[in-house]
Write an enzyme that holds these catalytic residues in place. Structure first.
Site, PDB file in Angstrom:
ATOM      1  N   GLY A  22     -34.318   9.131  -3.243  1.00  0.00           N
ATOM      2  CA  GLY A  22     -32.859   8.977  -3.321  1.00  0.00           C
ATOM      3  C   GLY A  22     -32.479   7.980  -4.397  1.00  0.00           C
ATOM      4  CE1 TYR A 164     -23.601   7.005   5.852  1.00  0.00           C
ATOM      5  CE2 TYR A 164     -21.559   5.948   5.140  1.00  0.00           C
ATOM      6  CZ  TYR A 164     -22.937   6.055   5.095  1.00  0.00           C
ATOM      7  OH  TYR A 164     -23.657   5.194   4.306  1.00  0.00           O
TER       8      TYR A 164
END
Ligand SMILES: NC(=O)c1ccc[n+]([C@@H]2O[C@H](COP(=O)([O-])OP(=O)(O)OC[C@H]3O[C@@H](n4cnc5c(N)ncnc54)[C@H](O)[C@@H]3O)[C@@H](O)[C@H]2O)c1
Length: 345
Positions: A22, A164
């Site tokens: 990532g 989230y």
């Protein structure tokens, strides 16, 4: 090779990074290799955004024989337990997650899977093979509807605005319980809008830069009345590297420390400590690209907050450092990378 955590058990000098392909994980892996660590990087290369970008990042790490890539999902039962048993890492930095505020409104299940179940599997693996220090990524979104600025780690933060953020805040509570029950030293970071080369295609710097270079309009939410404490990725990973050695224990860093009263656990903001108006961020991209943006002004998006601002007192006390790259330099570095990686002019 020296382990900055001073690891007594476990193989000193090995750090496990989840989400290593990532954006932040890649930069952190590069920085830790440069500091002499052996790095084990786990990532499932999922298609939330173009996996080719993840593969390109990983391809820059794999030539180093001290880098071991592991392809797999952290929520897969047994995977992390096996890697912990094989590697006995002295430090663990947990970055793998389903990120993105807006995506969590339409795809909440992905957040339960990666963030809740994935973090649970990580905590269980650490319980069986305890590292000297485990560090977990949370987010400024955990401060939710708080309006008092700058955000301080000791502020009450119980009003998350997106699913989230709710999953990330939940992982903080899960981590605290493991820190307490199993005497596992854990630091939780709250990151503030990270940007820089190799950045995520779902975030504003990419969306704005690609649209401006292709002559498309950019979408400006809340009619531009937004502030973000933009943090340059090189600064962020430097701060993480320093915090790896700041193992939470019984020695608090002052009255502002978020150290738990019962566990070797603390929360630390990593931000620039200087919020920037969204319109100034756009202007910096215009300067760096040499093009004007066609602004499409829109209302606020659900789940978003109008402003973020980190208090970096604790970060400075623990690490002697806080991010400092100014917006113009950071944006110029991002646009340079964007042009060379995507071959645009
Ligand atoms: N970038 C930011 O501004 C920001 C801000 C606050 C918090 N964070 C947090 O920092 C961390 C890293 O963010 P990033 O910007 O590098 O995001 P990213 O999406 O680029 O990196 C996350 C990586 O984890 C991997 N991954 C996702 N789910 C996985 C799973 N179940 N198993 C294995 N790998 C998995 C993805 O493939 C990806 O490569 C995340 O936890 C994110 O929530 C980021």
């Amino acid at each position: 090779m020296q382990d900055a955590t001073g690891a007594g058990k476990g193989s000193a000098g090995t750090i496990l990074i989840t989400g290593a392909a990532g954006f932040i994980g890649f930069h952190l892996a590069q920085a830790m290799l440069a500091q002499g660590w052996r790095v084990v990087g786990i990532d499932n290369h999922n298609s939330y955004y173009d996996p080719a970008l993840k593969a390109a990042r990983e391809a820059r790490l794999t030539p180093d024989p001290r880098y071991r890539p592991v392809r797999g999902g952290i929520e897969e039962p047994g995977l992390l337990a096996r890697i912990f048993a094989e590697e006995r890492p002295g430090a663990v930095v947990h970055l793998a997650a389903q990120a993105g505020v807006r995506h969590s409104i339409d795809n909440p299940r992905a957040y339960v899977q990666a963030n809740l179940i994935g973090t649970f599997e990580l905590l269980e693996a650490a319980r069986a093979c305890p590292p000297r220090h485990m560090l977990l990524a949370s987010t400024s979104s955990a401060y939710g509807a708080n309006t008092e600025m700058p955000y301080r780690e000791t502020d009450k933060a119980d009003s998350q605005m997106s699913f989230y953020a709710a999953t990330k805040k939940s992982t903080e509570a899960m981590a605290h319980s493991y820190a307490h029950l199993f005497a596992l030293p854990i630091t939780v970071f709250r990151f503030f809008t990270v940007y820089g080369p190799w950045g995520r295609p779902d975030m504003a710097p990419y969306l704005f830069t690609s649209a401006i270079l292709e002559g498309r309009p950019i979408r400006v939410f809340n009619h531009g009345d937004m502030k973000r404490d933009f943090t340059f990725v090189t600064d962020l990973v430097r701060a993480i590297g320093l915090l790896v050695g700041a193992v939470p224990g019984t020695d608090p860093a002052g009255e502002f420390d978020s150290l738990s009263p019962v566990a070797p656990f603390r929360v630390v903001n990593i931000g620039n400590g200087a919020p920037v108006q969204l319109m100034d961020f756009i202007a910096a991209i215009e300067t760096a690209t040499g093009r004007r943006a066609d602004r499409q002004m829109l209302p606020m998006q659900p789940g978003d907050v109008p402003a973020t601002w980190a208090d970096t007192t604790l970060l400075r006390a623990l690490s002697g450092y806080a991010p400092q790259t100014n917006l113009q330099d950071g944006v110029a570095a991002y646009v340079d990378w964007f042009r060379s990686f995507y071959g645009t002019d």
